[in-house]
Design a protein around this motif. Structure first.
Motif, PDB file in Angstrom:
ATOM      1  N   LYS A   1       0.836  -1.193   0.000  1.00 51.95           N
ATOM      2  CA  LYS A   1       0.000   0.000   0.000  1.00 51.95           C
ATOM      3  C   LYS A   1       0.873   1.244   0.000  1.00 51.95           C
ATOM      4  O   LYS A   1       1.817   1.357   0.782  1.00 51.95           O
ATOM      5  CB  LYS A   1      -0.912  -0.015   1.232  1.00 51.95           C
TER       6      LYS A   1
ATOM      7  N   GLN B   1      -7.389   3.135  -2.581  1.00 52.02           N
ATOM      8  CA  GLN B   1      -5.999   2.811  -2.267  1.00 52.02           C
ATOM      9  C   GLN B   1      -5.142   2.917  -3.524  1.00 52.02           C
ATOM     10  O   GLN B   1      -5.535   2.446  -4.587  1.00 52.02           O
ATOM     11  CB  GLN B   1      -5.870   1.390  -1.716  1.00 52.02           C
TER      12      GLN B   1
ATOM     13  N   TYR C   1      -1.835   1.248  -4.692  1.00 51.81           N
ATOM     14  CA  TYR C   1      -1.025   0.135  -4.240  1.00 51.81           C
ATOM     15  C   TYR C   1      -0.164  -0.411  -5.375  1.00 51.81           C
ATOM     16  O   TYR C   1      -0.529  -0.388  -6.549  1.00 51.81           O
ATOM     17  CB  TYR C   1      -1.892  -0.983  -3.656  1.00 51.81           C
TER      18      TYR C   1
END
Length: 300
Positions: free
Chosen positions: A158, A268, A270
């Motif tokens: 992440k 997110q 990532y």
């Protein structure tokens, strides 16, 4: 089916020791395995390699001629694997990377290129695409994506969480007046919407777990987030834009944020790579480099 490489190893050790029992000890197998392996090799070659009696054994004339060839074959194989391993440890090979279009793409790539400069045999295949490329078909080694839920079958790192923001140009806001609420926004304001390139359908406005709207006064649609940002900057639309794209324009006053009090779902960013039984050293190294570079640009 005879494993020829293994059979040659058994033969060379047996030719050195002239004892099947000692050969079995060195190969960590039973003497019966050695006897069977040599018999299969002799059948493959169509001739005897050893003559044996109850007291001793020795190489046949053919066995003596065949031994140096077998030894050289095994030596070449060891050199082949040693060279390949050395090249891998020396950062040699291709790394296929897929990334979305980001404002910092050029700077990120420049930083990565600087890291690669000391490894002339390291090759980078850099794909900038909003679509999620097929990992196997496109032989992807590393990917950067922005989304709600990373694939659980991937190895994930992440980078940062981000949110979408309602933004509008000061000119359009002055022309139409501030919206009273989301319903008023949908009724009176020209809006844009982003198309999911993987499905060809509209993303809508996924604000949070309870609120997912679909624009009504749609004036502009696109599969490119930066084109949607341009529409908002030009005063053409009110748009829902990712914060990493619009924050600098809000700070400069070119855009204004609406409804900042409404809870937003977090996306997110990532970095990911496929889970494989073995991942090459150069891929792992580039994965680490990209993690460091991205965290420097996006970690809040």
């Amino acid at each position: 089916m005879l494993n020829r490489l293994d059979a040659l190893k058994y033969f060379c050790i047996a030719a050195e020791t002239l004892q099947f029992r000692e050969t079995a000890v060195r190969m960590s197998v039973s003497p019966q395995v050695v006897t069977r392996m040599i018999a299969e090799l002799e059948e493959e070659l169509g001739t005897l390699l050893f003559v044996r009696n109850t007291r001793n054994m020795q190489l046949t004339e053919f066995g003596e001629r065949f031994l140096p060839q077998a030894q050289q074959y095994l030596l070449n194989g060891e050199k082949l694997f040693a060279t390949a391993k050395q090249k891998q440890s020396a950062m040699s090979g291709i790394v296929r990377i897929t990334v979305p279009r980001l404002p910092e793409n050029d700077a990120i790539l420049a930083d990565l290129a600087e890291r690669c400069a000391d490894y002339p045999e390291l090759r980078i295949d850099w794909r900038v695409d909003a679509a999620k490329l097929h990992l196997v078909g496109n032989q992807i080694d590393i990917g950067l994506r922005i989304g709600f839920e990373p694939d659980p079958l991937m190895i994930i790192r992440k980078i940062v969480e981000m949110q979408d923001k309602f933004v509008i140009s000061p000119l359009l806001l002055a022309k139409l007046g501030p919206p009273e609420d989301l319903e008023d926004l949908q009724k009176r304001f020209p809006v844009s919407n982003l198309i999911n390139v993987d499905t060809g359908r509209s993303w809508g406005w996924p604000l949070n777990d309870e609120l997912h709207l679909f624009p009504k006064q749609l004036r502009f649609s696109t599969d490119d987030p930066y084109s949607e940002l341009s529409a908002a900057l030009s005063g053409m639309t009110c748009s829902l834009i990712a914060d990493y794209m619009c924050n600098e324009h809000i700070e400069s006053g070119r855009l204004m944020e609406l409804f900042s009090d409404i809870p937003r779902k977090c996306w997110q960013m990532y970095l990911y790579r496929p889970q494989r039984t073995m991942t090459s050293t150069h891929v792992l190294k580039v994965f680490d480099w990209l993690t460091e570079i991205l965290l420097r640009y996006y970690k809040k």
